[in-house]
Design a protein around this motif. Structure first.
Motif, PDB file in Angstrom:
ATOM      1  N   ASP A  95       0.843  -1.192   0.000  1.00 24.97           N
ATOM      2  CA  ASP A  95       0.000   0.000   0.000  1.00 24.97           C
ATOM      3  C   ASP A  95       0.880   1.244   0.000  1.00 24.97           C
ATOM      4  O   ASP A  95       1.980   1.240   0.558  1.00 24.97           O
ATOM      5  CB  ASP A  95      -0.910   0.023   1.231  1.00 24.97           C
ATOM      6  N   ARG A 111       1.965   3.661   9.466  1.00 29.27           N
ATOM      7  CA  ARG A 111       0.997   2.772   8.815  1.00 29.27           C
ATOM      8  C   ARG A 111       1.627   2.107   7.602  1.00 29.27           C
ATOM      9  O   ARG A 111       2.287   2.760   6.788  1.00 29.27           O
ATOM     10  CB  ARG A 111      -0.239   3.557   8.389  1.00 29.27           C
ATOM     11  N   GLY A 145       0.840  -1.473   4.738  1.00 27.96           N
ATOM     12  CA  GLY A 145      -0.147  -2.452   4.291  1.00 27.96           C
ATOM     13  C   GLY A 145       0.322  -3.178   3.054  1.00 27.96           C
ATOM     14  O   GLY A 145       1.300  -2.781   2.404  1.00 27.96           O
ATOM     15  N   ASP A 154      -3.357  -4.580   6.917  1.00 24.11           N
ATOM     16  CA  ASP A 154      -3.176  -3.177   7.302  1.00 24.11           C
ATOM     17  C   ASP A 154      -2.640  -3.146   8.726  1.00 24.11           C
ATOM     18  O   ASP A 154      -3.222  -3.765   9.630  1.00 24.11           O
ATOM     19  CB  ASP A 154      -4.506  -2.418   7.218  1.00 24.11           C
TER      20      ASP A 154
END
Length: 306
Positions: free
Chosen positions: A95, A103, A105, A122
């Motif tokens: 991601d 974060r 993912g 995630d």
């Protein structure tokens, strides 16, 4: 007029007296200032700041699952893959995030004749900017919001919940009313539909990797969920965890989405595993998808704890 005589000794005495007075005043004001700073500093440090979370960085998401786990979750029905094809499938697609310390993912997809399977991961690191709230408490609040939105029944780890509801995406208010009229309690996590009395329920226990035949997939999809497969809290995963299971019917086919969310310290992991089928009479089997999703979640929890 005659000038007064100049006396050097007297001038020196006056100057010395003035200097002593200035020194005394300056010292007094400095002492007061230092005492005020000390009190202020003592007041700010007396309230101990909340503990920071265990995690300060995040791992690379696509590299977390073991290759063997990915092969099991993305079966190919005997398809032979070239090295480049296998690399494309099992390496995953990361991601795009703006801060990989907060974060990360990754997503994996494999299409077969039996349908398409998707796996997504995630990972969020939570940071509290409130000195009175720890990172872990902040993460628990976010986790609780996810559990509440998914309407997960409360369980052993004390997670809050709304009233349990069937995992179908369609409106079940009519079903609940009918259940109430029959004296059945609504909201057990294994909702029933009166229409299923006349329609065949989806059988369970189909072989791994296969789909379950059903005469009418528009029937309540939660009817085939037992207590062990209904949306629920998971007591043996991380600091808090839950599993959600949804069957969705669309124009393009039917798909079952299994989601596992767990918190470990100040990190929240969301794992979504789904299977699509263009044949609406073939329902993806819940038990197999859940077992594989839970197994991978346990693997990820152990990796993060190392």
């Amino acid at each position: 007029m005659p000038r007064k005589p100049f006396v050097p000794g007297a001038a020196l005495v006056v100057a010395a007296a003035l200097a002593a007075g200035l020194t005394a005043c300056t010292g007094g004001s400095g002492s007061d200032g230092e005492e005020g700073d000390a009190k202020s500093g003592g007041t700010s440090t007396s309230s101990q700041a909340a503990e920071p979370g265990r995690y300060q960085t995040l791992p690379e998401a696509c590299g977390l699952p073991a290759r063997g786990s990915l092969r099991g979750m993305l079966p190919g029905d005997g398809q032979h893959l070239s090295r480049d094809e296998a690399k494309k499938i099992y390496d995953g697609q990361p991601d795009i995030t703006y801060d990989t310390d907060r974060r990360v993912g990754c997503r994996w997809t494999r299409e077969t004749t039996a349908g398409t399977r998707h796996l997504s991961l995630d990972i969020q690191r939570v940071v509290s900017y409130d000195a009175a709230v720890s990172d872990d408490d902040k993460a628990q609040g976010i986790y609780d919001s996810k559990a509440l939105a998914a309407k997960i029944p409360s369980g052993g780890n004390g997670s809050p919940s709304a009233d349990p509801s069937p995992s179908a995406t369609k409106d079940t208010s009519k079903d609940k009313t009918e259940d109430k009229d029959k004296g059945k309690g609504a909201g057990t996590g294994t909702g029933t539909n009166s229409s299923t009395d006349k329609k065949e329920k989806a059988p369970s226990g189909s072989p791994s990797g296969s789909s379950t035949p059903a005469t009418d997939p528009s029937a309540d999809p939660s009817a085939g969920l037992s207590d062990s497969t209904a949306p629920r809290v998971l007591d043996d995963l991380g600091d808090a965890a839950f599993l959600n299971d949804k069957l969705v019917t669309a124009d393009s086919g039917v798909h079952r989405d299994v989601t596992v969310v767990f918190r470990t310290s100040n990190v929240i992991v969301t794992l979504t595993y789904d299977q699509w089928s263009t044949d609406k009479t073939m329902l993806p089997e819940s038990q197999e998808l859940q077992d594989k999703a839970r197994s991978l979640a346990g693997e990820l929890s152990e990796s993060l704890s190392e």
